[in-house]
Structure formats: structure tokens, C-alpha cells
Design a protein around this motif. Structure first.
Motif, PDB file in Angstrom:
ATOM      1  N   MET A   1       0.828  -1.204   0.000  1.00 24.89           N
ATOM      2  CA  MET A   1       0.000   0.000   0.000  1.00 24.89           C
ATOM      3  C   MET A   1       0.864   1.256   0.000  1.00 24.89           C
ATOM      4  SD  MET A   1      -3.122  -1.114   2.589  1.00 24.89           S
ATOM      5  CE  MET A   1      -3.945   0.477   2.409  1.00 24.89           C
TER       6      MET A   1
ATOM      7  N   GLU B   1      -5.867  -4.596  -3.926  1.00 26.22           N
ATOM      8  CA  GLU B   1      -4.814  -4.915  -4.895  1.00 26.22           C
ATOM      9  C   GLU B   1      -3.620  -5.559  -4.209  1.00 26.22           C
ATOM     10  OE1 GLU B   1      -5.627  -1.363  -8.186  1.00 26.22           O
ATOM     11  OE2 GLU B   1      -4.263  -1.024  -6.493  1.00 26.22           O
TER      12      GLU B   1
ATOM     13  N   THR C   1      -3.983  -0.269  -3.663  1.00 30.53           N
ATOM     14  CA  THR C   1      -5.065  -0.322  -2.685  1.00 30.53           C
ATOM     15  C   THR C   1      -4.905  -1.573  -1.837  1.00 30.53           C
ATOM     16  OG1 THR C   1      -6.572  -1.579  -4.103  1.00 30.53           O
ATOM     17  CG2 THR C   1      -6.581   0.838  -4.341  1.00 30.53           C
ATOM     18  N   GLU C   2      -5.674  -1.652  -0.741  1.00 30.88           N
ATOM     19  CA  GLU C   2      -5.589  -2.832   0.108  1.00 30.88           C
ATOM     20  C   GLU C   2      -6.004  -4.090  -0.652  1.00 30.88           C
ATOM     21  OE1 GLU C   2      -7.203  -4.549   4.418  1.00 30.88           O
ATOM     22  OE2 GLU C   2      -7.879  -2.591   3.677  1.00 30.88           O
TER      23      GLU C   2
END
Length: 403
Positions: free
Chosen positions: A357, A365, A362-363
Motif C-alpha cells: 500500500m 490490490e 489499494t488494500e
């Protein structure tokens, strides 16, 4: 050879040692058919896309429910002397095939093999690769169930004769909308002296399907067998425990990737028997469990002679409601044999998520990247086209597993 048929029928009532028990009387069994045309190809367009087989013209053997269609690649494979045809026709038309059938997998192994032996009609594929032949293109087959409450039987035999190389890819699936059924697949693979067979199996079933493959492999001296198995769909239950017997100086590499979802039960394992001097085997599995799935990951190596074996079973829990059971087993009957195992079950580390991150992901991803890397198993010798199809499937699995 196997006693009175009536005594075999008694085994139909006996639960198999592994996996949830299935009442076979709940399913429809029809007399298997064989067609030489392409009449059922349209039925598998949805199925083949789920498996990554977007071009059905590549398929050498197609079986939809109890109907088999072949001929698709007969012309291109015939120049190598390769034969691909339904097993029933091979038993009727080709010499010596009867000597191969039910030799590695006994009919009385359990209730599912008994059902196939008595009622399966010997439908499935037969593949023969002659000696001193390298088949450059993968040999594809597709097995599909398109109607509810069906039992699909498939008895497959592959024989790679001495000093030859072949790649077989089989996909088994149902189209969207099929909610219940039972697949019983019997596979017997013979790898000749100095030969190499790579076998890739992709499963894309559904929540109501029960799946019972029964596989045995014989690898002659100096031969090599490489197997890659992946299932990425929910399933009512899956139970399989393929066994590979290795001759002198032969090798086996058995890899599996299991992505468990829903309320599915997966009981998947591999067994390798070092039956000859200097044989070697490696059994590798990657298990990802989310939702309320239960996964039993079995791995076994038995050393009957001096050789080497290693088991690696790694699991990743993505849900507090899921379960992973890792069951590695090593047995040595020779002091000179060297066997080892590694087994671990864990969860995604928060510091790894935070690191990714910090790089702009993103979390979701970040979790997908970690799961994708975890599931990556290096399988030596797979054709590039097969590796590309598997990579696409693993990318899809990682995205789905992390939302």
C-alpha cells in the motif's frame, strides 16, 4: 479376474475411505454414446471458456455428459503416429489395449471405481504416443456435464511409449446454471522407458457437483512424469488421491493449486512410490481457503528403494470460517533413502499489505498480489501455451479470492 459382478455390487454400498459419502442411486446413469462429428461442440462454449480453452478447434477429445466426440485434431496428430480416440473404440479396435485397462486402478478400489467398471461403458479417451516421438503441441481434451443429476463416467488411458515426449491437458467443468451432478473419472497413465509426460488438469465445477477422480501412473526406468492440477471453483465435494509408481532413475513432480470457496469440501492429495533405485519425487501444493471451505491437503512419499523425495504443502487462510488440514506422510523402507517435508499454514501478513500500500496499491490490490505470488508454482516442462492459460486462471483466482 475380479470375482462375481454381484460381489462388486455390494461395494457400491460401502463408503470410500476418504471424502464425504455419495449415494449413487440419487443420480441418473445413461448408456454412453460415441459420435464422430461435432454435434455437441456448441454445448461446451461456456464450459471451454471457463477452462481457458477459447478455441474449441484445439480439442482432441470432447465428452459432454455421456456423449463423446473426437476427430478434432486427428489429422494434425496422425502425422506423428499419435492415436486419440474413445477408450471403448480403442478396446474394440486396437490390439493390447485390453491389457492396459484396469491394470493400474483396480475396479474394487472403492464404490466409485466399481460403479465405473460396471456401468461406465468404458467411455473416456485413449491416447497413444509411439516410440521416439516428440509431440510439439499439447493434446487437449474437455469433459463437461451440462444437465443436473447426471453421473458422468470417464475412463482415460494414456500410453507414452519409450523415448517419447507428450503434453496432455484436460479440462473438466460445468456451464453456469448446472447445480448438481457426479463426475467419476478413472485415469491410467503409462510413461515408457526414457519418456516424459506432462499432464495438466483444470477443474471448474459448481456448488452442487461431487467429483471423484481416481488416477494411477506407472513410470518406467528413466522416465519422467510432471503433473499440474488446479481447481478454482466451488464444488459440493472433491476427493482425489492420485498415485505414481516410479521405476529406476525415474522422476515425478506433482503440483497442485487449490482455491477453496463457498461451503465446499476438497480432499486432494498425491502419492509417489519410489519403486526403483535412484528414483526421485517432489510433491508441492498451494492451498488457499476462503468463505467456509474445508480443505484436506494430503501428500505422501513411500521409498521402497534408495531415492530422494520432498513434500512441500503451504496453506493460506483468508477467512476465519475456513479450514485447512495439511497431512504430509513419509515412509522409508530403505536406510539410504532421503525424504523430507515442509508444511505450513498461515494468513496474509499485515506488514506485507502495508508495504504494498505504501507503493500506491489499494488494500484489495495488495492482497491480490500476495495471493497471486503465493499460488505461483514453478512447473518445469509445461508448454508455453499451457503456462499462459494457467497464468490467466491464477490471476482470476487471486482477484476473486480477495474480493
Amino acid at each position: 479376474m475380479f470375482g462375481v459382478r454381484g460381489s462388486l455390487k455390494e461395494l457400491l454400498k460401502t463408503p470410500a475411505p476418504y471424502g464425504p459419502d455419495i449415494d449413487l442411486s440419487n443420480y441418473d446413469m445413461d448408456l454412453p454414446e460415441i459420435q464422430e462429428g461435432r454435434e455437441v461442440v456448441d454445448e461446451i462454449s461456456d464450459v471451454s471458456s471457463r477452462l481457458g480453452f477459447n478455441d474449441t478447434s484445439k480439442l482432441s477429445y470432447i465428452q459432454v455428459n455421456e456423449v463423446a466426440v473426437y476427430k478434432a485434431l486427428e489429422e494434425s496428430l496422425s502425422k506423428y503416429g499419435v492415436r486419440v480416440l474413445p477408450l471403448r473404440k480403442a478396446l474394440e479396435e486396437l490390439p493390447n489395449v485390453k491389457e492396459l485397462a484396469w491394470k493400474l486402478v483396480r475396479p474394487d478400489l472403492d464404490k466409485y471405481t466399481v460403479a465405473s467398471y460396471l456401468y461406465g461403458g468404458e467411455l473416456g479417451y485413449f491416447i497413444y504416443v509411439p516410440p521416439n516421438t516428440e509431440v510439439p503441441a499439447p493434446i487437449y481434451s474437455c469433459l463437461a456435464i451440462t444437465r443436473d443429476r447426471k453421473i458422468q463416467f470417464a475412463h482415460n488411458i494414456v500410453y507414452v511409449d519409450s523415448n517419447s515426449v507428450a503434453h496432455v491437458v484436460t479440462g473438466c467443468a460445468v456451464p453456469h446454471g448446472v447445480k448438481g451432478g457426479l463426475h467419476i473419472g478413472i485415469s491410467e497413465f503409462y510413461v515408457g522407458r526414457g519418456s516424459r509426460l506432462t499432464f495438466s488438469m483444470i477443474h471448474a465445477w459448481s456448488e452442487g457437483l461431487h467429483v471423484r477422480p481416481r488416477t494411477a501412473v506407472s513410470v518406467d526406468d528413466g522416465g519422467e512424469y510432471v503433473s499440474y492440477y488446479v481447481i478454482y471453483s466451488p464444488v459440493a465435494s472433491l476427493q482425489t488421491y492420485p498415485s505414481v509408481r516410479l521405476g529406476r532413475s525415474s522422476k515425478a513432480y506433482l503440483a497442485s493449486v487449490i482455491a477453496g470457496s463457498g461451503e465446499s469440501v476438497y480432499d486432494v492429495g498425491s502419492k509417489a512410490v519410489l519403486g526403483g533405485l535412484n528414483a526421485s519425487a517432489e510433491v508441492v501444493s498451494r492451498v488457499v481457503a476462503y468463505d467456509s471451505s474445508r480443505i484436506y491437503a494430503r501428500s505422501e512419499i513411500v521409498a521402497e528403494d534408495a531415492g530422494r523425495g520432498h513434500v512441500e504443502c503451504l496453506g493460506l487462510l483468508l477467512s476465519s470460517n475456513a479450514e485447512i488440514h495439511s497431512i504430509p506422510t513419509l515412509t522409508s523402507k530403505k536406510p539410504e533413502a532421503l525424504l523430507s517435508h515442509e508444511a505450513a499454514i498461515g494468513m496474509i501478513a499485515q506488514d506485507e499489505i502495508e508495504y504494498l500500500m505504501s507503493k500506491g496499491f489499494t488494500e484489495g490490490e495488495a492482497k491480490s498480489i500476495i495471493v497471486r505470488g503465493f499460488m505461483n508454482v514453478e512447473v518445469r516442462g509445461l508448454p508455453l501455451t499451457v503456462m499462459m492459460e494457467i497464468d490467466r486462471l491464477l490471476d482470476m483466482i487471486s482477484r476473486h479470492a480477495t474480493g
